[in-house]
Design a protein around this motif. Structure first.
Motif, PDB file in Angstrom:
ATOM      1  N   SER A 217     -11.634 -19.669 -19.209  1.00  0.00           N
ATOM      2  CA  SER A 217     -11.112 -18.308 -19.204  1.00  0.00           C
ATOM      3  C   SER A 217     -10.032 -18.177 -20.268  1.00  0.00           C
ATOM      4  CB  SER A 217     -10.549 -17.941 -17.828  1.00  0.00           C
ATOM      5  OG  SER A 217      -9.546 -18.852 -17.433  1.00  0.00           O
ATOM      6  N   ILE A 218     -10.123 -17.084 -21.028  1.00  0.00           N
ATOM      7  CA  ILE A 218      -9.204 -16.848 -22.135  1.00  0.00           C
ATOM      8  C   ILE A 218      -8.494 -15.518 -21.910  1.00  0.00           C
ATOM      9  CG2 ILE A 218      -8.973 -16.576 -24.630  1.00  0.00           C
ATOM     10  CD1 ILE A 218     -11.668 -18.053 -24.914  1.00  0.00           C
ATOM     11  N   ALA A 219      -7.183 -15.569 -21.770  1.00  0.00           N
ATOM     12  CA  ALA A 219      -6.377 -14.352 -21.665  1.00  0.00           C
ATOM     13  C   ALA A 219      -5.934 -13.955 -23.067  1.00  0.00           C
ATOM     14  CB  ALA A 219      -5.160 -14.587 -20.767  1.00  0.00           C
ATOM     15  N   VAL A 220      -6.286 -12.729 -23.464  1.00  0.00           N
ATOM     16  CA  VAL A 220      -5.920 -12.268 -24.802  1.00  0.00           C
ATOM     17  C   VAL A 220      -4.801 -11.233 -24.705  1.00  0.00           C
ATOM     18  CG1 VAL A 220      -8.279 -12.677 -25.590  1.00  0.00           C
ATOM     19  CG2 VAL A 220      -7.585 -10.366 -24.934  1.00  0.00           C
ATOM     20  N   TYR A 221      -4.061 -11.086 -25.788  1.00  0.00           N
ATOM     21  CA  TYR A 221      -2.965 -10.123 -25.807  1.00  0.00           C
ATOM     22  C   TYR A 221      -2.893  -9.470 -27.185  1.00  0.00           C
ATOM     23  CZ  TYR A 221      -0.513 -13.871 -28.294  1.00  0.00           C
ATOM     24  OH  TYR A 221      -0.182 -14.849 -29.199  1.00  0.00           O
ATOM     25  N   ASN A 222      -2.343  -8.265 -27.202  1.00  0.00           N
ATOM     26  CA  ASN A 222      -2.177  -7.539 -28.451  1.00  0.00           C
ATOM     27  C   ASN A 222      -1.233  -8.320 -29.368  1.00  0.00           C
ATOM     28  OD1 ASN A 222      -1.403  -5.658 -30.505  1.00  0.00           O
ATOM     29  ND2 ASN A 222      -1.976  -3.974 -29.158  1.00  0.00           N
ATOM     30  N   PRO A 223      -1.667  -8.675 -30.564  1.00  0.00           N
ATOM     31  CA  PRO A 223      -0.812  -9.474 -31.459  1.00  0.00           C
ATOM     32  C   PRO A 223       0.512  -8.803 -31.790  1.00  0.00           C
ATOM     33  CG  PRO A 223      -3.071  -9.369 -32.283  1.00  0.00           C
ATOM     34  CD  PRO A 223      -2.976  -8.391 -31.157  1.00  0.00           C
ATOM     35  N   ARG A 224       0.565  -7.463 -31.638  1.00  0.00           N
ATOM     36  CA  ARG A 224       1.782  -6.729 -31.972  1.00  0.00           C
ATOM     37  C   ARG A 224       2.772  -6.651 -30.808  1.00  0.00           C
ATOM     38  NH1 ARG A 224      -2.380  -3.641 -34.427  1.00  0.00           N
ATOM     39  NH2 ARG A 224      -2.453  -2.222 -32.647  1.00  0.00           N
ATOM     40  N   SER A 225       2.405  -7.227 -29.657  1.00  0.00           N
ATOM     41  CA  SER A 225       3.262  -7.111 -28.474  1.00  0.00           C
ATOM     42  C   SER A 225       3.749  -8.479 -27.998  1.00  0.00           C
ATOM     43  CB  SER A 225       2.506  -6.413 -27.337  1.00  0.00           C
ATOM     44  OG  SER A 225       3.264  -6.414 -26.148  1.00  0.00           O
ATOM     45  N   LEU A 235       0.322 -16.405 -16.709  1.00  0.00           N
ATOM     46  CA  LEU A 235      -0.998 -16.739 -16.159  1.00  0.00           C
ATOM     47  C   LEU A 235      -1.313 -18.217 -16.370  1.00  0.00           C
ATOM     48  CD1 LEU A 235      -3.123 -13.631 -17.261  1.00  0.00           C
ATOM     49  CD2 LEU A 235      -1.942 -14.017 -15.098  1.00  0.00           C
ATOM     50  N   ILE A 236      -0.869 -18.761 -17.496  1.00  0.00           N
ATOM     51  CA  ILE A 236      -1.033 -20.194 -17.743  1.00  0.00           C
ATOM     52  C   ILE A 236      -0.212 -20.989 -16.737  1.00  0.00           C
ATOM     53  CG2 ILE A 236      -0.420 -22.062 -19.349  1.00  0.00           C
ATOM     54  CD1 ILE A 236      -2.907 -20.826 -20.300  1.00  0.00           C
ATOM     55  N   ARG A 237       1.036 -20.573 -16.560  1.00  0.00           N
ATOM     56  CA  ARG A 237       1.919 -21.287 -15.631  1.00  0.00           C
ATOM     57  C   ARG A 237       1.398 -21.234 -14.199  1.00  0.00           C
ATOM     58  NH1 ARG A 237       6.096 -19.089 -19.011  1.00  0.00           N
ATOM     59  NH2 ARG A 237       6.288 -17.272 -17.650  1.00  0.00           N
ATOM     60  N   ASP A 238       0.745 -20.118 -13.843  1.00  0.00           N
ATOM     61  CA  ASP A 238       0.207 -19.966 -12.490  1.00  0.00           C
ATOM     62  C   ASP A 238      -1.179 -20.578 -12.333  1.00  0.00           C
ATOM     63  OD1 ASP A 238       2.508 -18.610 -11.844  1.00  0.00           O
ATOM     64  OD2 ASP A 238       1.639 -16.614 -12.083  1.00  0.00           O
ATOM     65  N   ASN A 239      -1.662 -21.232 -13.391  1.00  0.00           N
ATOM     66  CA  ASN A 239      -2.965 -21.904 -13.374  1.00  0.00           C
ATOM     67  C   ASN A 239      -4.115 -20.934 -13.119  1.00  0.00           C
ATOM     68  OD1 ASN A 239      -4.388 -24.323 -13.733  1.00  0.00           O
ATOM     69  ND2 ASN A 239      -4.582 -24.639 -11.522  1.00  0.00           N
ATOM     70  N   ARG A 240      -3.978 -19.728 -13.624  1.00  0.00           N
ATOM     71  CA  ARG A 240      -5.025 -18.719 -13.431  1.00  0.00           C
ATOM     72  C   ARG A 240      -5.996 -18.633 -14.602  1.00  0.00           C
ATOM     73  NH1 ARG A 240      -2.017 -13.489 -10.662  1.00  0.00           N
ATOM     74  NH2 ARG A 240      -1.578 -14.454  -8.649  1.00  0.00           N
ATOM     75  N   VAL A 241      -5.554 -19.059 -15.782  1.00  0.00           N
ATOM     76  CA  VAL A 241      -6.418 -19.027 -16.961  1.00  0.00           C
ATOM     77  C   VAL A 241      -6.356 -20.365 -17.678  1.00  0.00           C
ATOM     78  CG1 VAL A 241      -6.065 -16.538 -17.252  1.00  0.00           C
ATOM     79  CG2 VAL A 241      -4.636 -18.143 -18.527  1.00  0.00           C
ATOM     80  N   SER A 242      -7.331 -20.583 -18.552  1.00  0.00           N
ATOM     81  CA  SER A 242      -7.385 -21.840 -19.299  1.00  0.00           C
ATOM     82  C   SER A 242      -6.572 -21.770 -20.587  1.00  0.00           C
ATOM     83  CB  SER A 242      -8.844 -22.170 -19.654  1.00  0.00           C
ATOM     84  OG  SER A 242      -9.685 -22.095 -18.529  1.00  0.00           O
ATOM     85  N   TYR A 243      -6.638 -20.619 -21.278  1.00  0.00           N
ATOM     86  CA  TYR A 243      -6.003 -20.489 -22.588  1.00  0.00           C
ATOM     87  C   TYR A 243      -5.490 -19.064 -22.780  1.00  0.00           C
ATOM     88  CZ  TYR A 243      -9.415 -24.291 -23.077  1.00  0.00           C
ATOM     89  OH  TYR A 243     -10.178 -25.412 -22.864  1.00  0.00           O
ATOM     90  N   ILE A 244      -4.552 -18.885 -23.709  1.00  0.00           N
ATOM     91  CA  ILE A 244      -4.159 -17.550 -24.146  1.00  0.00           C
ATOM     92  C   ILE A 244      -4.272 -17.495 -25.665  1.00  0.00           C
ATOM     93  CG2 ILE A 244      -2.625 -17.171 -22.190  1.00  0.00           C
ATOM     94  CD1 ILE A 244      -0.262 -17.551 -24.158  1.00  0.00           C
TER      95      ILE A 244
END
Length: 278
Positions: A217-225, A235-244
Motif C-alpha cells: 500500500s502506497i500513501a501519496v500526498y500533494n508534493p506542494r503540501s 500512517l507509516i507510524r501507525d503501521n497502516r501503509v507500506s510506503y509514502i
C-alpha cells in the motif's frame, strides 16, 4: 505458453491521481458556489440527517444541478471529467509501467476504487486505462437523466471491491459470488500481487487490508503540501501503509522507482515459489 502473472494496481482518484475533488473543476463553479460552500452544505446535510456523507454529496449534486438548470445527463458528467486536473506524469504512467511489467512476464491490471463519481472519471483521458472503475454512480431515467444514487462508495465499503478484484468479480451487483470460498492460490489476483494507491482517511481500510494480506500500500500526498506529507507519515507510524510518496508519476520519481521495485520483488517471489521447499 505459461499464463502471465497478474498484478493489480488499485487507485483512489481524488487526491491520488488528481490534486483536488473532481466536482471542484467544473461542476461546483457551474452551480455558482464556492468549493467551501458546497462541501459545508453537503456535510451539514449529512449531520442534520445523521446520514452517510457520500450519499449527502450525491444528493447535493442532484439538488444543486436541478436548481441551477445544469444538465444531469451522463454525457454532461463525462464532459465535466474532461476538465479534471491530473498529477504530473499520470497520463504517461500507464503505458510505461505496463511495458516495464510485460518485460518481466507480468500483466498489470489497473482499477479505480473511489468515492468520486464514475461518470466523471469515465470522461477523463485516462479512463481507458482501467479494467474496472469502482466508484459512486447515479441511476438514470428513460430520458437519460440522473435521479437517484445507484452506488455510493464510502471508506468502509471500499474494501468490498478489493475482494471483488481478488476473486475476479467485476459486477457491483453480484453479491453471491463474493461469498463463495476460493483457495487464495486459485484466485485471479492474489492479495500479495496488489498495489494500492490512496491519499487519505477514506483509503485507510483498503491500504491496511492490502498490507496485512501481503500486498503493498502506497500513501501519496500533494508534493506542494508539507502538511499532507506529515499526515501520511502518521500512517507509516501507525503501521497502516507500506510506503509514502509524493504524487508525481513521472519517470524516475519516487512512485515510478518504488512501483518498479515492487514489480521486481513480486517477480522474484513468484520465481522462488516454484522451487521445492524442504
Amino acid at each position: 505458453m505459461a499464463k502471465k502473472l497478474t498484478v493489480a494496481l488499485i487507485y483512489d482518484f481524488d487526491g491520488t491521481l488528481s490534486p483536488g475533488n473532481m466536482q471542484e473543476y467544473d461542476f461546483i463553479p457551474a452551480i455558482g458556489k464556492s468549493n467551501r460552500e458546497f462541501w459545508e452544505e453537503s456535510n451539514e446535510t449529512a449531520r442534520e440527517q445523521d446520514g452517510d456523507p457520500i450519499l449527502a454529496y450525491m444528493y447535493r449534486m442532484l439538488h444543486e444541478a436541478k436548481s441551477s438548470g445544469i444538465s444531469l445527463r451522463r454525457e454532461s458528467f463525462a464532459r465535466s471529467g474532461q476538465n479534471i486536473e491530473l498529477y504530473e506524469g499520470v497520463r504517461e504512467w500507464f503505458p510505461r509501467i505496463n511495458a516495464y511489467a510485460a518485460e518481466r512476464g507480468i500483466q498489470l491490471q489497473h482499477y479505480i476504487n473511489s468515492s468520486g463519481l464514475r461518470e466523471m472519471i469515465e470522461g477523463t483521458p485516462i479512463a481507458k486505462e482501467f479494467r474496472k472503475i469502482y466508484a459512486c454512480s447515479f441511476l438514470y431515467d428513460i430520458d437519460g437523466v440522473a435521479y437517484w444514487p445507484a452506488v455510493a462508495v464510502n471508506y468502509t465499503n471500499k474494501t468490498q471491491f478489493i475482494f471483488k478484484i481478488n476473486k475476479g468479480i467485476e459486477s457491483v451487483y453480484d453479491s453471491r459470488r463474493i461469498n463463495e470460498y476460493i483457495e487464495e492460490e486459485q484466485r485471479p489476483v492474489q492479495f500479495r500481487h496488489m498495489i494500492y494507491f490512496g491519499d487519505g482517511t477514506t483509503d485507510i481500510p483498503c491500504m491496511k487490508l492490502v498490507k496485512q494480506q501481503g500486498g503493498h500500500s502506497i500513501a501519496v500526498y500533494n508534493p506542494r503540501s508539507r502538511q499532507k506529507r506529515m499526515e501520511m507519515m502518521e500512517l507509516i507510524r501507525d503501521n497502516r501503509v507500506s510506503y509514502i510518496c509524493a504524487a508525481d508519476y513521472s519517470p524516475d520519481k519516487e512512485i515510478d522507482c518504488l512501483v518498479r521495485t515492487i514489480i521486481d520483488k513480486i517477480e522474484a517471489d513468484h520465481k522462488l515459489s516454484k522451487f521445492y521447499k524442504k
